[in-house]
Design a protein around this motif. Sequence first.
Motif, PDB file in Angstrom:
ATOM      1  N   THR A 190       0.809  -1.221   0.000  1.00  0.00           N
ATOM      2  CA  THR A 190       0.000   0.000   0.000  1.00  0.00           C
ATOM      3  C   THR A 190       0.842   1.271   0.000  1.00  0.00           C
ATOM      4  O   THR A 190       0.298   2.368  -0.178  1.00  0.00           O
ATOM      5  CB  THR A 190      -0.927   0.009   1.224  1.00  0.00           C
ATOM      6  N   GLY A 191       2.147   1.164   0.232  1.00  0.00           N
ATOM      7  CA  GLY A 191       2.987   2.367   0.238  1.00  0.00           C
ATOM      8  C   GLY A 191       4.348   2.060   0.826  1.00  0.00           C
ATOM      9  O   GLY A 191       4.664   0.923   1.191  1.00  0.00           O
ATOM     10  N   ASP A 192       5.175   3.103   0.894  1.00  0.00           N
ATOM     11  CA  ASP A 192       6.505   2.937   1.496  1.00  0.00           C
ATOM     12  C   ASP A 192       6.923   4.244   2.151  1.00  0.00           C
ATOM     13  O   ASP A 192       6.290   5.284   1.962  1.00  0.00           O
ATOM     14  CB  ASP A 192       7.534   2.486   0.474  1.00  0.00           C
ATOM     15  N   ASN A 193       7.986   4.163   2.928  1.00  0.00           N
ATOM     16  CA  ASN A 193       8.552   5.332   3.583  1.00  0.00           C
ATOM     17  C   ASN A 193      10.055   5.092   3.709  1.00  0.00           C
ATOM     18  O   ASN A 193      10.497   4.306   4.542  1.00  0.00           O
ATOM     19  CB  ASN A 193       7.928   5.551   4.965  1.00  0.00           C
ATOM     20  N   ASP A 194      10.819   5.748   2.841  1.00  0.00           N
ATOM     21  CA  ASP A 194      12.267   5.547   2.812  1.00  0.00           C
ATOM     22  C   ASP A 194      12.973   6.838   3.204  1.00  0.00           C
ATOM     23  O   ASP A 194      12.579   7.919   2.753  1.00  0.00           O
ATOM     24  CB  ASP A 194      12.733   5.127   1.415  1.00  0.00           C
ATOM     25  N   PHE A 195      13.993   6.714   4.031  1.00  0.00           N
ATOM     26  CA  PHE A 195      14.760   7.916   4.365  1.00  0.00           C
ATOM     27  C   PHE A 195      16.173   7.521   4.765  1.00  0.00           C
ATOM     28  O   PHE A 195      16.493   6.357   5.024  1.00  0.00           O
ATOM     29  CB  PHE A 195      14.091   8.734   5.477  1.00  0.00           C
ATOM     30  N   THR A 196      17.048   8.514   4.809  1.00  0.00           N
ATOM     31  CA  THR A 196      18.456   8.310   5.141  1.00  0.00           C
ATOM     32  C   THR A 196      18.873   9.292   6.228  1.00  0.00           C
ATOM     33  O   THR A 196      18.301  10.388   6.350  1.00  0.00           O
ATOM     34  CB  THR A 196      19.366   8.512   3.916  1.00  0.00           C
ATOM     35  N   THR A 197      19.886   8.891   7.007  1.00  0.00           N
ATOM     36  CA  THR A 197      20.448   9.792   8.017  1.00  0.00           C
ATOM     37  C   THR A 197      21.964   9.669   8.015  1.00  0.00           C
ATOM     38  O   THR A 197      22.526   8.622   7.688  1.00  0.00           O
ATOM     39  CB  THR A 197      19.932   9.464   9.442  1.00  0.00           C
ATOM     40  N   GLN A 198      22.616  10.757   8.368  1.00  0.00           N
ATOM     41  CA  GLN A 198      24.049  10.791   8.611  1.00  0.00           C
ATOM     42  C   GLN A 198      24.247  11.474   9.965  1.00  0.00           C
ATOM     43  O   GLN A 198      23.784  12.594  10.165  1.00  0.00           O
ATOM     44  CB  GLN A 198      24.792  11.570   7.516  1.00  0.00           C
ATOM     45  N   SER A 199      24.896  10.774  10.891  1.00  0.00           N
ATOM     46  CA  SER A 199      25.093  11.353  12.221  1.00  0.00           C
ATOM     47  C   SER A 199      26.533  11.137  12.674  1.00  0.00           C
ATOM     48  O   SER A 199      27.223  10.222  12.211  1.00  0.00           O
ATOM     49  CB  SER A 199      24.141  10.717  13.240  1.00  0.00           C
ATOM     50  N   SER A 200      26.980  12.008  13.566  1.00  0.00           N
ATOM     51  CA  SER A 200      28.341  11.898  14.095  1.00  0.00           C
ATOM     52  C   SER A 200      28.388  12.489  15.490  1.00  0.00           C
ATOM     53  O   SER A 200      27.564  13.326  15.864  1.00  0.00           O
ATOM     54  CB  SER A 200      29.344  12.624  13.194  1.00  0.00           C
ATOM     55  N   GLN A 201      29.347  12.035  16.238  1.00  0.00           N
ATOM     56  CA  GLN A 201      29.612  12.610  17.557  1.00  0.00           C
ATOM     57  C   GLN A 201      31.112  12.671  17.771  1.00  0.00           C
ATOM     58  O   GLN A 201      31.829  11.690  17.557  1.00  0.00           O
ATOM     59  CB  GLN A 201      28.971  11.788  18.677  1.00  0.00           C
ATOM     60  N   LYS A 202      31.618  13.838  18.178  1.00  0.00           N
ATOM     61  CA  LYS A 202      33.027  14.024  18.495  1.00  0.00           C
ATOM     62  C   LYS A 202      33.122  14.592  19.908  1.00  0.00           C
ATOM     63  O   LYS A 202      32.459  15.576  20.232  1.00  0.00           O
ATOM     64  CB  LYS A 202      33.690  14.991  17.505  1.00  0.00           C
ATOM     65  N   THR A 203      33.941  13.960  20.717  1.00  0.00           N
ATOM     66  CA  THR A 203      34.088  14.392  22.105  1.00  0.00           C
ATOM     67  C   THR A 203      35.564  14.502  22.441  1.00  0.00           C
ATOM     68  O   THR A 203      36.338  13.575  22.182  1.00  0.00           O
ATOM     69  CB  THR A 203      33.414  13.408  23.072  1.00  0.00           C
ATOM     70  N   ILE A 259      35.402  19.499  28.869  1.00  0.00           N
ATOM     71  CA  ILE A 259      34.795  18.567  27.915  1.00  0.00           C
ATOM     72  C   ILE A 259      34.079  19.349  26.835  1.00  0.00           C
ATOM     73  O   ILE A 259      33.335  20.292  27.124  1.00  0.00           O
ATOM     74  CB  ILE A 259      33.794  17.617  28.610  1.00  0.00           C
ATOM     75  N   ASN A 260      34.318  18.957  25.588  1.00  0.00           N
ATOM     76  CA  ASN A 260      33.538  19.487  24.475  1.00  0.00           C
ATOM     77  C   ASN A 260      33.031  18.317  23.660  1.00  0.00           C
ATOM     78  O   ASN A 260      33.795  17.448  23.251  1.00  0.00           O
ATOM     79  CB  ASN A 260      34.371  20.402  23.574  1.00  0.00           C
ATOM     80  N   SER A 261      31.710  18.277  23.448  1.00  0.00           N
ATOM     81  CA  SER A 261      31.097  17.214  22.657  1.00  0.00           C
ATOM     82  C   SER A 261      30.207  17.854  21.606  1.00  0.00           C
ATOM     83  O   SER A 261      29.366  18.711  21.916  1.00  0.00           O
ATOM     84  CB  SER A 261      30.276  16.283  23.557  1.00  0.00           C
ATOM     85  N   GLN A 262      30.398  17.443  20.355  1.00  0.00           N
ATOM     86  CA  GLN A 262      29.597  17.982  19.255  1.00  0.00           C
ATOM     87  C   GLN A 262      28.894  16.834  18.537  1.00  0.00           C
ATOM     88  O   GLN A 262      29.518  15.891  18.085  1.00  0.00           O
ATOM     89  CB  GLN A 262      30.469  18.735  18.259  1.00  0.00           C
ATOM     90  N   SER A 263      27.573  16.925  18.491  1.00  0.00           N
ATOM     91  CA  SER A 263      26.757  15.940  17.785  1.00  0.00           C
ATOM     92  C   SER A 263      26.110  16.616  16.586  1.00  0.00           C
ATOM     93  O   SER A 263      25.613  17.741  16.694  1.00  0.00           O
ATOM     94  CB  SER A 263      25.669  15.373  18.705  1.00  0.00           C
ATOM     95  N   ALA A 264      26.116  15.925  15.457  1.00  0.00           N
ATOM     96  CA  ALA A 264      25.527  16.488  14.242  1.00  0.00           C
ATOM     97  C   ALA A 264      24.703  15.421  13.545  1.00  0.00           C
ATOM     98  O   ALA A 264      24.997  14.220  13.638  1.00  0.00           O
ATOM     99  CB  ALA A 264      26.616  17.012  13.304  1.00  0.00           C
TER     100      ALA A 264
END
Length: 801
Positions: free
Chosen positions: A411-424, A452-457
């Motif tokens: 009856t249908g679909d749902n497709d998606f993509t993600t790119q994630s990262s974390q630097k600490t 501490i520095n943590s960056q998530s994207a």
Amino acid sequence: MKPALPFLFFIFLISISINGQEFEVSGSVKDQNGDALVFANVLLKNQDSVLVKGTTTDEEGRYTLVNVKAGTYLISASYLDTSSDIRPLEVASDMSLTDLIILQTETQLDEVEVTYKKPTIEQLADRLIFNVENTSLSQGNIWDILKQTPGVIIVNDKINIKGSSNIGVMINGRLVNIPQADIVNLLSGSSGDNVESVEVILNPPAKYSAEGGLLLDIKMKKNLIAGYNGSIYNRYTQAVFPKHMIGTDHFFKGKKTDFSLSYSFRKSKDLRRFTDITNFFDSGTINEVWTTEQRTITRSNQHNVSGFFDYQINDKNSLSFSTINSFTTPANRFIDSETLIEDTSGDVQSSFLTANDSEFDALNSAYYLDWSHKFDKKGESISVATNYTFYQYNRGQDLDTDFFDSDGITTGDNDFTTQSSQKTSIYSAQVDYTNPIKKLSILEAGLRYSGINSQSAISQEGFDRTQPGISPTEEGIFDYDEQIMAGYASLNNSWENWQLNMGLRSEYTETIGDLDTANDPIKNSYLELFPSLSARHEFKNKHNLALRYYRRITRPRYSDLNPFQFFQSNNTVVEGNPNLRPAIRNYVSLEYGIGKDYSLEVYYFEDSNDFFEQVVQDNESNLLRFLSVNLESNITYGAEFRFNKSWTRFWDTYLLLTCYNKQNSFRDIDSGAILSNGLWTGNVRFNNYFTLLKDRSMYADLLYRYSSPMVLGNSRRASTSQLIISLSKTFWQRKAALSFSFDDVFNDGNFFYTRNYLNQDNSTFSRRETRLFYIGFRYRFGNNRIRDNKKRKSTDEGDRI
């Protein structure tokens, strides 16, 4: 910060002005007949059971330990597979001790080689020490050793002690600053043969960071006498899928240098299966039942490299450098799931299939540089320790979902993509000062700074925006900065029958969480005091009594603060929470013991703002949300009985019985109501260690664990049990060892969770590869033995011969 740190700094400066000298400790080691024992090991340890000095006896059985600082120690001797009693020792001048007696029943050999022995357990005022060096347990990896460590329970790859999972993991006193999942990977890929002991620190001293609840300190061995030795090893594991690890270790000790290097490579293919059943509500009644069968296969290659280098500049100054590194090269995690949607009569209304294909890699690299200086006064010293840790995690994901009606027609679909990262990135520097006060007390003081520095994207695209509850951030960057300034002072006292350790630590913390798509950053600052107290009294009839109290903090993990939605399937989403508050724990316990064989401990602790990843069903959007939230309260009280007995020279037993009540209060996401989830829980741990064959070259370990139902936040977990059987056999004058292990023989170690309250009615059956068969081989080379030819050869540190 202003009222507390200057006061501690004042203590620090005043203490530095005191001066003194060093002493010699000498004596003899003999057997029960009064005969001298040649080349017996003599070990001097501090109150934390950390090795300070070591030597071997001469042809007359005599030994001399030089340059011993004033203070309180533990001294013992070992020969072959037997040891003397551990004797407390107060050093305030040159001393000649009475004989250390070792009971001998075997003929002395012309050549003495490194041998295996059974694990031993020591109980001090503030910790339990599990000595595993050269036991059959050391043939596995470090994670396997933790599974067998008394008082430690591994629940869903999380370390639990006394019903708490807020556990800090250290290696040689240095905190491992990486996420829990990566700690599992690091320790699973590290050889247990490098471990001297595991210390379960029940009351962390003030010199340690107040972060976390209890502490586990993994003590790695070093060479005690000059020389070189090493080993190579290979380990194969068969579960549903095979796994393989190879590695090598090298140790060298010279006149001024001490160096070790370890490398291992692990190739694995892991399977994990879930069954989620969710009864979704509409207007207060169940209208749909969603059943999801999920299968996760993870393929990864991991490299672990660690090195330790010590350099004795002169009699007063020493320098050490160490590094711990873990690299996970591009790995793959494939999740396929099928969800059936039924009405309350069991008729299928629709279904959907989701394929989640993700590639990921991870890097953890930590570097430590330490310098220490001894003053003229015996026992007075100052040290500076610095650390830099870098952690990076990248993941790309393709998630494809196909929807079907009751007849199986698309009856249908749902497709998606993600790119994630974390630097600490983590930076820290600490100054510690130690000074004996009179004869029976030692003052410690210090200052510490960490940043501490943590960056998530994240970037993601392709979502069906018409689905309720779906509100992903297409692109976002979350920066989290944290600064901690701390100072501490402690006083450790030891009398003939008393140990009394007390300390106070102050920590001032500033945090800023900045999401680039939000209006304002989230700022927080707070000053907290962390007192600690450990008192232990030895009665003349071998009875003893110990009292412990501490206050500690657990700050949210950086991944828990990540605010982005991350989808595992079309109706399962993981969400962090940048508003999480740190948890504060107050803990008190009273322990009564008889010798080394029996102990009974009662304890109580309360965590305010404790945080968990709760599973919440969103009935409006038909979602399962994994949310990081603070609990309203977490109170635990109970009792723990320990029995440790050596029945014969061939059979040792350890029994742990725990019974505790845990009461969790949490806030319902929909209604805001505060609810309680409480239960009495019991744990049984039964270890048996056997020495087999006439030449004592085979060892067998038998472990049984049982845990009754328990609560975790808004969840209840059903009972579990595991039986583990291990065998180890040495060959070729003990240069080689072959080991076998069979974990979870009856396959009863998996977890079943339920969440049933208000409009929440769901369950999860998590099935990991807990039934495992291991086979390993290790070969040692270099100076692994000493010869009775009046030439001193290399031996490893610790009680091994």
